[in-house]
Design a protein around this motif. Sequence first.
Motif, PDB file in Angstrom:
ATOM      1  N   ARG A 155      -3.689   4.417   2.775  1.00 13.77           N
ATOM      2  CA  ARG A 155      -2.336   4.657   3.280  1.00 13.77           C
ATOM      3  C   ARG A 155      -2.018   6.150   3.257  1.00 13.77           C
ATOM      4  NH1 ARG A 155       1.591   1.168   3.983  1.00 13.77           N
ATOM      5  NH2 ARG A 155      -0.195   0.095   4.927  1.00 13.77           N
ATOM      6  N   ALA A 156      -2.442   6.837   2.216  1.00 16.04           N
ATOM      7  CA  ALA A 156      -2.204   8.277   2.162  1.00 16.04           C
ATOM      8  C   ALA A 156      -2.838   8.982   3.356  1.00 16.04           C
ATOM      9  CB  ALA A 156      -2.739   8.858   0.853  1.00 16.04           C
ATOM     10  N   GLU A 157      -4.043   8.561   3.729  1.00 17.30           N
ATOM     11  CA  GLU A 157      -4.720   9.179   4.872  1.00 17.30           C
ATOM     12  C   GLU A 157      -3.981   8.879   6.167  1.00 17.30           C
ATOM     13  OE1 GLU A 157      -7.042  11.591   6.802  1.00 17.30           O
ATOM     14  OE2 GLU A 157      -7.230  11.282   4.627  1.00 17.30           O
ATOM     15  N   GLU A 158      -3.483   7.649   6.312  1.00 15.87           N
ATOM     16  CA  GLU A 158      -2.726   7.296   7.516  1.00 15.87           C
ATOM     17  C   GLU A 158      -1.442   8.112   7.618  1.00 15.87           C
ATOM     18  OE1 GLU A 158      -3.903   2.583   8.100  1.00 15.87           O
ATOM     19  OE2 GLU A 158      -2.417   3.133   6.582  1.00 15.87           O
ATOM     20  N   LEU A 159      -0.786   8.320   6.482  1.00 18.32           N
ATOM     21  CA  LEU A 159       0.467   9.071   6.485  1.00 18.32           C
ATOM     22  C   LEU A 159       0.224  10.558   6.715  1.00 18.32           C
ATOM     23  CD1 LEU A 159       2.407   7.325   3.572  1.00 18.32           C
ATOM     24  CD2 LEU A 159       2.625   6.932   6.038  1.00 18.32           C
TER      25      LEU A 159
ATOM     26  N   GLU B 167      -1.271   3.497 -14.261  1.00 21.76           N
ATOM     27  CA  GLU B 167      -2.673   3.087 -14.334  1.00 21.76           C
ATOM     28  C   GLU B 167      -3.427   3.395 -13.045  1.00 21.76           C
ATOM     29  OE1 GLU B 167      -2.880  -0.714 -17.146  1.00 21.76           O
ATOM     30  OE2 GLU B 167      -1.411  -0.948 -15.546  1.00 21.76           O
ATOM     31  N   ALA B 168      -2.738   3.372 -11.921  1.00 21.02           N
ATOM     32  CA  ALA B 168      -3.387   3.674 -10.644  1.00 21.02           C
ATOM     33  C   ALA B 168      -3.489   5.179 -10.463  1.00 21.02           C
ATOM     34  CB  ALA B 168      -2.584   3.067  -9.490  1.00 21.02           C
ATOM     35  N   PRO B 169      -4.537   5.668  -9.821  1.00 19.51           N
ATOM     36  CA  PRO B 169      -4.638   7.109  -9.570  1.00 19.51           C
ATOM     37  C   PRO B 169      -3.623   7.541  -8.518  1.00 19.51           C
ATOM     38  CG  PRO B 169      -6.413   5.956  -8.454  1.00 19.51           C
ATOM     39  CD  PRO B 169      -5.708   4.935  -9.289  1.00 19.51           C
ATOM     40  N   PRO B 170      -3.167   8.806  -8.569  1.00 19.43           N
ATOM     41  CA  PRO B 170      -2.213   9.273  -7.558  1.00 19.43           C
ATOM     42  C   PRO B 170      -2.935   9.668  -6.268  1.00 19.43           C
ATOM     43  CG  PRO B 170      -2.656  11.024  -9.119  1.00 19.43           C
ATOM     44  CD  PRO B 170      -3.443   9.837  -9.583  1.00 19.43           C
ATOM     45  N   HIS B 171      -2.438   9.152  -5.153  1.00 19.30           N
ATOM     46  CA  HIS B 171      -2.977   9.531  -3.841  1.00 19.30           C
ATOM     47  C   HIS B 171      -1.871  10.256  -3.082  1.00 19.30           C
ATOM     48  CE1 HIS B 171      -6.650   7.303  -4.485  1.00 19.30           C
ATOM     49  NE2 HIS B 171      -5.960   6.218  -4.774  1.00 19.30           N
TER      50      HIS B 171
ATOM     51  N   GLU C 294       0.813  -1.222   0.000  1.00 22.12           N
ATOM     52  CA  GLU C 294       0.000   0.000   0.000  1.00 22.12           C
ATOM     53  C   GLU C 294       0.842   1.266   0.000  1.00 22.12           C
ATOM     54  OE1 GLU C 294      -3.787   0.137   2.141  1.00 22.12           O
ATOM     55  OE2 GLU C 294      -3.139  -1.696   3.142  1.00 22.12           O
ATOM     56  N   GLY C 295       2.171   1.112   0.026  1.00 24.56           N
ATOM     57  CA  GLY C 295       3.047   2.280   0.027  1.00 24.56           C
ATOM     58  C   GLY C 295       4.014   2.248   1.195  1.00 24.56           C
ATOM     59  N   PRO C 296       4.563   3.410   1.573  1.00 29.71           N
ATOM     60  CA  PRO C 296       5.455   3.457   2.729  1.00 29.71           C
ATOM     61  C   PRO C 296       4.755   2.928   3.982  1.00 29.71           C
ATOM     62  CG  PRO C 296       5.575   5.499   1.486  1.00 29.71           C
ATOM     63  CD  PRO C 296       4.435   4.723   0.908  1.00 29.71           C
ATOM     64  N   ALA C 297       5.423   2.005   4.688  1.00 32.41           N
ATOM     65  CA  ALA C 297       4.820   1.394   5.869  1.00 32.41           C
ATOM     66  C   ALA C 297       4.683   2.423   6.990  1.00 32.41           C
ATOM     67  CB  ALA C 297       5.667   0.215   6.337  1.00 32.41           C
ATOM     68  N   VAL C 298       3.516   2.449   7.630  1.00 36.05           N
ATOM     69  CA  VAL C 298       3.222   3.462   8.644  1.00 36.05           C
ATOM     70  C   VAL C 298       4.240   3.410   9.780  1.00 36.05           C
ATOM     71  CG1 VAL C 298       1.529   4.221  10.359  1.00 36.05           C
ATOM     72  CG2 VAL C 298       0.778   3.535   8.073  1.00 36.05           C
TER      73      VAL C 298
ATOM     74  N   VAL D 251       4.521   8.527  -5.491  1.00 36.31           N
ATOM     75  CA  VAL D 251       3.068   8.409  -5.422  1.00 36.31           C
ATOM     76  C   VAL D 251       2.586   7.113  -6.054  1.00 36.31           C
ATOM     77  CG1 VAL D 251       0.904   9.500  -6.116  1.00 36.31           C
ATOM     78  CG2 VAL D 251       2.843  10.916  -5.441  1.00 36.31           C
ATOM     79  N   ARG D 252       3.172   6.742  -7.184  1.00 43.18           N
ATOM     80  CA  ARG D 252       2.800   5.503  -7.887  1.00 43.18           C
ATOM     81  C   ARG D 252       3.962   5.103  -8.772  1.00 43.18           C
ATOM     82  NH1 ARG D 252      -1.762   8.229 -11.953  1.00 43.18           N
ATOM     83  NH2 ARG D 252      -0.499  10.068 -12.480  1.00 43.18           N
ATOM     84  N   ALA D 253       3.938   3.838  -9.253  1.00 43.88           N
ATOM     85  CA  ALA D 253       5.019   3.308 -10.086  1.00 43.88           C
ATOM     86  C   ALA D 253       6.367   3.437  -9.392  1.00 43.88           C
ATOM     87  CB  ALA D 253       5.047   3.999 -11.447  1.00 43.88           C
ATOM     88  N   GLN D 254       6.409   3.106  -8.099  1.00 46.84           N
ATOM     89  CA  GLN D 254       7.630   3.242  -7.325  1.00 46.84           C
ATOM     90  C   GLN D 254       8.747   2.393  -7.942  1.00 46.84           C
ATOM     91  OE1 GLN D 254       9.463   1.093  -5.134  1.00 46.84           O
ATOM     92  NE2 GLN D 254      10.611   2.652  -4.017  1.00 46.84           N
ATOM     93  N   ASN D 255       9.918   2.992  -8.017  1.00 47.89           N
ATOM     94  CA  ASN D 255      11.086   2.294  -8.557  1.00 47.89           C
ATOM     95  C   ASN D 255      11.957   1.829  -7.392  1.00 47.89           C
ATOM     96  OD1 ASN D 255      13.239   1.415 -10.094  1.00 47.89           O
ATOM     97  ND2 ASN D 255      13.860   3.441 -10.794  1.00 47.89           N
ATOM     98  N   PRO D 256      12.141   0.490  -7.218  1.00 49.25           N
ATOM     99  CA  PRO D 256      11.976  -0.575  -8.214  1.00 49.25           C
ATOM    100  C   PRO D 256      10.750  -1.471  -8.038  1.00 49.25           C
ATOM    101  CG  PRO D 256      13.419  -1.345  -6.491  1.00 49.25           C
ATOM    102  CD  PRO D 256      13.005   0.060  -6.092  1.00 49.25           C
ATOM    103  N   THR D 257       9.888  -1.248  -7.064  1.00 46.98           N
ATOM    104  CA  THR D 257       8.881  -2.251  -6.699  1.00 46.98           C
ATOM    105  C   THR D 257       7.557  -2.118  -7.421  1.00 46.98           C
ATOM    106  OG1 THR D 257       7.969  -0.930  -4.875  1.00 46.98           O
ATOM    107  CG2 THR D 257       9.881  -2.333  -4.378  1.00 46.98           C
ATOM    108  N   GLY D 258       7.267  -0.951  -8.013  1.00 46.29           N
ATOM    109  CA  GLY D 258       5.977  -0.743  -8.653  1.00 46.29           C
ATOM    110  C   GLY D 258       4.847  -0.417  -7.699  1.00 46.29           C
ATOM    111  N   VAL D 259       5.139  -0.218  -6.430  1.00 51.82           N
ATOM    112  CA  VAL D 259       4.106   0.076  -5.435  1.00 51.82           C
ATOM    113  C   VAL D 259       3.463   1.431  -5.725  1.00 51.82           C
ATOM    114  CG1 VAL D 259       3.763   0.695  -2.999  1.00 51.82           C
ATOM    115  CG2 VAL D 259       5.045  -1.364  -3.604  1.00 51.82           C
ATOM    116  N   ALA D 260       2.152   1.519  -5.482  1.00 55.22           N
ATOM    117  CA  ALA D 260       1.421   2.785  -5.559  1.00 55.22           C
ATOM    118  C   ALA D 260       0.789   3.047  -4.199  1.00 55.22           C
ATOM    119  CB  ALA D 260       0.341   2.724  -6.634  1.00 55.22           C
TER     120      ALA D 260
END
Length: 448
Positions: free
Chosen positions: A246-250, A273-277, A210-214, A232-241
């Motif tokens: 998760r954005a709300e938690e952060l 493809e995923a929307p930016p949060h 879901e992104g950076p771990a809380v 925000v999305r397409a994280q290099n190298p993992t592709g995580v968005a």
Amino acid sequence: MAAQYQVTGDSASTISASIESGVLRGDWVWGAALPPIRVLADSLHVSPATVAKAYQDLRQRGVVEADGRRGTRVRSRPAVAGPRSDLRLPVPEGVRDLSAGEPDLRLLPPLGPVLHEVADDNSPPQGYAAAAAMPELIEAARPRLLADGLPVADALITVTSGTLDAIERLLTAHLRPGDAVGVEDPGWSNLLDLLAAMGLRPVPITLDREGPAVASVDAALRAGIRAAVITVRAQNPTGVAVTALRAEELRILFAARPGLLLIEDDHAAELAEAPPHCVGPVTGAWAVTRSASKPFGPDLRVSVLAGDETTISRVVGRMRVGSGWVSTILQRALLRLWRDPQVTELVAHAAGAYGRRRRLLRDELRARGLAAEGETGINVWVTVPDETRAVGLLRDAGWAVAPGSLFRTSTPYGIRISIGPLDEEEIPRVADAVAAAVHPSGLTAPAR
């Protein structure tokens, strides 16, 4: 380190200079361990505090890094040497290169016709005094970013020469050498190089799907980071968005740190493809950067940078006494690309092609019992027990992939596979080769 090399000096500055000179000459290889503090202090007849200060100075300049119980080591990409990407092995003839993280050149829109149009549009020559971020580009950028969900309604907007240039200018505007920066782990190798060159200290932030771990972000904040860089999305190298939840938690965590600089990177832009949060703007200093390089071509060095008034004003002011501005020829070219419906269709086609390849490779790897990630972007990350063995066996099988050591700080071993050069019909063969390299005995873990 060469066996005959001896550290010299009787003060922190002379000791650190001696070690850095050894790194410059190649007497210290990357990853080499420095002598334990007390051992070197006894050898030089100085106090342990003096050696500790010398090591601290080297860490702040990015020459060495702390490695937990293993002591202090020469950085795998020290600022005095080349970037981490230079440590990738050359790709032998006949081996397909899936290691570079490049987009598929076949899917990029042609820039020639656009540049011809820019040259023939009868615009007056641009002088020094008037050159800056083009108002027409800024006017077109704001609704474009808002339509994609980026919170820039009240932001100041400018342009820089790509994402890394934007991040460097943002960090320079707020931080000083020795400051700590939260970075994703595994994360963008060029960013790690940049921090080292700037004398900034990276603090790893681990990721989940879901992104950076809380918990990891919270720990980094407690460790005193002055800035954080989040993809925000397409994280290099993992592709995580980053997900909406998760954005709300952060946001809750970062809102409690008003003095922190929060940088959000949306480099994949129209290809994601995923929307930016976005997490921001919840801190006193915030910016989001979107590059044109991935969808329109690496040679189009333009990035739209939006953020709070103080931060963007500092970036613009610093540019005026440095590079000055991003070429208005490139800015006009980007504006025409945005407005061309045929180019929009080509970029949408590329996004769909990347998505199909990435999902197919990720799912084929998972079906073979491998831990593969790749929700967005052009890379797939595979957790492996032995990077060196996996990379070597894959090269022998005809596929070059990037070792995870280029991207990670403290997370488990892995390899990055770039799907840009791949055709869909090749993907099952790649998955078979990866499975054979990760499980050379033929034994595979059960599919997840």
